[in-house]
Structure formats: structure tokens, C-alpha cells
Design a protein around this motif. Structure first.
Motif, PDB file in Angstrom:
ATOM      1  N   HIS A 157     -40.922 -32.084 -69.823  1.00 17.14           N
ATOM      2  CA  HIS A 157     -40.943 -30.725 -68.842  1.00 17.14           C
ATOM      3  C   HIS A 157     -41.567 -29.828 -68.094  1.00 17.14           C
ATOM      4  O   HIS A 157     -41.121 -30.371 -66.690  1.00 17.14           O
ATOM      5  CB  HIS A 157     -39.381 -29.764 -69.171  1.00 17.14           C
ATOM      6  CG  HIS A 157     -38.829 -29.733 -67.999  1.00 17.14           C
ATOM      7  ND1 HIS A 157     -37.752 -29.620 -67.625  1.00 17.14           N
ATOM      8  CD2 HIS A 157     -38.553 -27.800 -68.080  1.00 17.14           C
ATOM      9  CE1 HIS A 157     -37.338 -29.316 -66.703  1.00 17.14           C
ATOM     10  NE2 HIS A 157     -37.698 -27.320 -67.111  1.00 17.14           N
ATOM     11  N   ARG A 158     -42.727 -29.707 -68.797  1.00 16.27           N
ATOM     12  CA  ARG A 158     -43.685 -28.839 -67.864  1.00 16.27           C
ATOM     13  C   ARG A 158     -44.709 -29.783 -67.283  1.00 16.27           C
ATOM     14  O   ARG A 158     -45.414 -29.750 -66.709  1.00 16.27           O
ATOM     15  CB  ARG A 158     -44.189 -28.010 -68.721  1.00 16.27           C
ATOM     16  CG  ARG A 158     -43.334 -26.670 -69.203  1.00 16.27           C
ATOM     17  CD  ARG A 158     -44.359 -26.142 -69.610  1.00 16.27           C
ATOM     18  NE  ARG A 158     -43.226 -25.064 -70.519  1.00 16.27           N
ATOM     19  CZ  ARG A 158     -43.425 -23.266 -70.431  1.00 16.27           C
ATOM     20  NH1 ARG A 158     -44.596 -23.150 -69.948  1.00 16.27           N
ATOM     21  NH2 ARG A 158     -42.575 -22.662 -71.037  1.00 16.27           N
ATOM     22  N   GLY A 159     -44.698 -31.250 -67.630  1.00  9.93           N
ATOM     23  CA  GLY A 159     -45.486 -32.030 -66.648  1.00  9.93           C
ATOM     24  C   GLY A 159     -46.593 -32.517 -67.494  1.00  9.93           C
ATOM     25  O   GLY A 159     -47.309 -33.784 -66.977  1.00  9.93           O
ATOM     26  N   ALA A 160     -46.933 -32.251 -68.952  1.00  8.34           N
ATOM     27  CA  ALA A 160     -47.610 -33.347 -70.236  1.00  8.34           C
ATOM     28  C   ALA A 160     -47.380 -34.349 -70.062  1.00  8.34           C
ATOM     29  O   ALA A 160     -46.307 -34.681 -70.443  1.00  8.34           O
ATOM     30  CB  ALA A 160     -47.663 -32.336 -70.809  1.00  8.34           C
ATOM     31  N   LYS A 161     -48.143 -35.053 -70.689  1.00  9.21           N
ATOM     32  CA  LYS A 161     -47.819 -36.668 -71.339  1.00  9.21           C
ATOM     33  C   LYS A 161     -47.865 -35.992 -72.520  1.00  9.21           C
ATOM     34  O   LYS A 161     -48.374 -34.852 -73.022  1.00  9.21           O
ATOM     35  CB  LYS A 161     -48.700 -37.780 -71.201  1.00  9.21           C
ATOM     36  CG  LYS A 161     -48.744 -38.751 -72.075  1.00  9.21           C
ATOM     37  CD  LYS A 161     -49.976 -39.609 -71.792  1.00  9.21           C
ATOM     38  CE  LYS A 161     -49.692 -40.778 -72.609  1.00  9.21           C
ATOM     39  NZ  LYS A 161     -50.925 -41.663 -72.737  1.00  9.21           N
ATOM     40  N   LYS A 195     -53.841 -25.274 -68.315  1.00  8.89           N
ATOM     41  CA  LYS A 195     -53.007 -25.868 -67.082  1.00  8.89           C
ATOM     42  C   LYS A 195     -52.155 -27.505 -68.116  1.00  8.89           C
ATOM     43  O   LYS A 195     -52.466 -27.889 -68.697  1.00  8.89           O
ATOM     44  CB  LYS A 195     -53.122 -26.534 -66.055  1.00  8.89           C
ATOM     45  CG  LYS A 195     -52.322 -26.351 -64.778  1.00  8.89           C
ATOM     46  CD  LYS A 195     -53.450 -27.568 -63.847  1.00  8.89           C
ATOM     47  CE  LYS A 195     -51.812 -27.820 -62.812  1.00  8.89           C
ATOM     48  NZ  LYS A 195     -52.982 -28.383 -61.602  1.00  8.89           N
ATOM     49  N   LEU A 196     -50.245 -26.899 -68.042  1.00  7.41           N
ATOM     50  CA  LEU A 196     -50.102 -27.676 -68.381  1.00  7.41           C
ATOM     51  C   LEU A 196     -49.519 -29.119 -67.914  1.00  7.41           C
ATOM     52  O   LEU A 196     -49.436 -30.284 -68.487  1.00  7.41           O
ATOM     53  CB  LEU A 196     -48.650 -27.200 -69.107  1.00  7.41           C
ATOM     54  CG  LEU A 196     -48.969 -26.432 -70.438  1.00  7.41           C
ATOM     55  CD1 LEU A 196     -47.695 -25.852 -71.164  1.00  7.41           C
ATOM     56  CD2 LEU A 196     -49.701 -26.763 -71.727  1.00  7.41           C
ATOM     57  N   GLN A 197     -49.458 -28.662 -66.773  1.00  6.67           N
ATOM     58  CA  GLN A 197     -48.914 -29.921 -65.706  1.00  6.67           C
ATOM     59  C   GLN A 197     -50.119 -30.904 -65.596  1.00  6.67           C
ATOM     60  O   GLN A 197     -51.367 -30.433 -64.933  1.00  6.67           O
ATOM     61  CB  GLN A 197     -48.347 -29.802 -64.219  1.00  6.67           C
ATOM     62  CG  GLN A 197     -48.450 -30.481 -63.505  1.00  6.67           C
ATOM     63  CD  GLN A 197     -47.243 -30.850 -63.479  1.00  6.67           C
ATOM     64  OE1 GLN A 197     -46.237 -30.105 -63.462  1.00  6.67           O
ATOM     65  NE2 GLN A 197     -47.050 -32.384 -62.904  1.00  6.67           N
ATOM     66  N   GLY A 198     -49.699 -32.108 -65.802  1.00  7.83           N
ATOM     67  CA  GLY A 198     -50.668 -33.487 -66.044  1.00  7.83           C
ATOM     68  C   GLY A 198     -51.860 -33.072 -67.407  1.00  7.83           C
ATOM     69  O   GLY A 198     -52.219 -34.168 -67.413  1.00  7.83           O
ATOM     70  N   GLU A 243     -50.743 -21.195 -71.721  1.00  9.04           N
ATOM     71  CA  GLU A 243     -51.210 -20.871 -70.480  1.00  9.04           C
ATOM     72  C   GLU A 243     -51.505 -20.195 -69.842  1.00  9.04           C
ATOM     73  O   GLU A 243     -52.993 -20.098 -68.914  1.00  9.04           O
ATOM     74  CB  GLU A 243     -49.612 -21.469 -69.698  1.00  9.04           C
ATOM     75  CG  GLU A 243     -48.883 -22.791 -69.678  1.00  9.04           C
ATOM     76  CD  GLU A 243     -47.999 -23.319 -68.123  1.00  9.04           C
ATOM     77  OE1 GLU A 243     -47.299 -22.142 -68.103  1.00  9.04           O
ATOM     78  OE2 GLU A 243     -48.039 -23.839 -67.256  1.00  9.04           O
TER      79      GLU A 243
END
Length: 236
Positions: A27-31, A2-5, A210
Motif C-alpha cells: 500500500h505504501r508503494g514497495a515491491k 523511504k518505503l515508496q519504491g 520511515e
């Protein structure tokens, strides 16, 4: 994966594929830790920029000390200008091997314990289809990428027990400035319809990550790997 977070560190983000990795991960929500030897050249709003030279162990250790929350490592940075194995500059060839092989390995060795502590995570090594088919004018680069492919397969086996996914991104021809300059210098005409933009190959890579893929190939790379069953050949 999972890339988000998630928290990712990307090497070589001042341009090309590395820049796109950092941008699309954000853009996909990663730091994102966006790294480069010259961090002043990195322009990626929202990323935390770090200086990193993957051929300098002290620089690698310093980045690992800061980025303790990483669970995705993108090994993109590497020298591409090795030239001919037989007649090329030997120092340039050594730098090619040092960055593509030993630099990638140094990053993996530094970050593997961090990934383990953070639940396993993932590593993506940016390779090239020339790992499977050499290329006239830069056979040293092809040899270095072959070594990096072997490295990737080896660390995948070794890190499986800690739950780390190790993926190889294997593009064929990507329309970076490096490729365009090489083609012009060598008088090569790039075939139509097979040169992907950096944004396209990174989108393919992140979708594959992913999905849990261990090898992520574009169409030219699929064709090149299939040709390994026959006699060795050049990519052009």
C-alpha cells in the motif's frame, strides 16, 4: 528509510503481523516478496510469493538468490510454542531458539551483503516485550525473544558501517490468533485497552522505519522496558 519504491522481503506472511507487513508495504508503494513455509497459504495480491523456511539454510540461500533487489528485510517468522523452560518439551524449546535466534541470524547473514550492494537499506526484527519481562506459561518464548533482542543490538553495531539501519519492533500484546489461543489455553484474561490489532502495530512499525527509529515500541513495551530498572517480573 523511504518505503515508496523500496523492495522488501517479509518472512511469515501467511497470517498475523507478517501478512499485515506485506499488505501495508504494498500500500505504501514497495515491491514485496511475501514468504512462508507453505506459500500456498499466502493470499496477498500484488506480492511475489516465495517458499522460505528460516530454519533451513538451503531454503534461506534459495530465497536470497531470487531476491537480489531487496533493501528492506522484515524478520517476522518464528516459532511461538515453546512452553515451560523447566517442564516443557525440549525439542519445542530448541525449535523456539532455532527459529527466533538462529533463523533470524541466518536471514541477516544471507541478506546483509545484498543490502550493502543495494545501498544499505534496513532490517526490522519483530521482537516482543516479553524479551524484557517473562511470561507465565511460555517462558521459553520469552527467553528466545531476549536472545533475539541481544542479536538485534549486536548486528546493528556490525552493520552500521555499511549503512544498514537495524530496527527492533517490540510490541506488547498483539491480537493475533496465536495470542488469543494462548490466553484461552492458559486461562488468562487479556487486559482491556492494551491489546493492539496487527494492523496497528505494523502501521507503527512502518512509520518508525520511515523515521529511522532503531527501537519501535507500543505503550505496553515502553512500560515494560522502563521496568527493567526494578526487579525482574512477569508481563502479566
Amino acid at each position: 528509510m523511504k518505503l515508496q519504491g523500496a523492495t522488501a522481503l517479509v518472512t511469515g506472511t501467511n497470517r498475523g503481523i507478517g501478512h499485515e507487513f506485506a499488505r501495508q508495504l504494498l500500500h505504501r508503494g514497495a515491491k514485496v516478496y511475501a514468504t512462508a513455509r507453505r506459500p500456498e497459504l499466502v493470499d496477498i495480491p500484488g506480492a511475489e510469493v516465495l517458499r522460505l523456511d528460516i530454519t533451513d539454510q538451503s531454503s534461506v540461500d534459495a530465497a536470497a538468490e531470487v531476491a537480489q533487489d531487496v533493501d528492506i528485510l522484515i524478520n517476522n517468522a518464528a516459532s511461538t510454542a515453546g512452553g515451560s523452560l523447566v517442564t516443557g518439551d525440549l525439542d519445542a524449546i530448541r525449535l523456539m531458539i532455532d527459529s527466533n535466534y538462529y533463523g533470524t541470524l541466518a536471514m541477516i547473514r544471507a541478506f546483509a551483503p545484498i543490502l550493502a550492494r543495494n545501498g544499505g537499506g534496513a532490517i526490522v526484527n519483530v521482537l516482543s516485550a516479553v524479551a524484557w519481562a517473562t511470561v507465565e506459561g511460555n517462558t521459553a518464548y520469552a527467553a528466545a525473544k531476549s536472545a533475539q533482542w541481544g542479536l538485534t543490538n549486536g548486528v546493528r553495531l556490525e552493520l552500521a558501517s555499511q549503512g544498514t539501519l537495524v530496527a527492533a519492533l517490540v510490541p506488547g500484546l498483539v491480537g493475533t490468533q496465536t495470542l488469543l489461543d494462548f490466553a484461552e489455553r492458559e486461562g488468562l484474561e487479556l487486559p482491556e485497552g492494551v491489546v493492539l490489532e496487527p494492523a496497528e502495530i505494523v502501521r507503527l512499525a512502518l512509520d518508525g522505519l520511515e523515521a529511522g527509529s532503531i527501537e519501535i515500541l507500543d505503550p505496553l513495551a515502553v512500560e515494560t522496558k522502563a521496568a527493567l530498572a526494578g526487579p525482574p517480573r512477569a508481563i502479566f
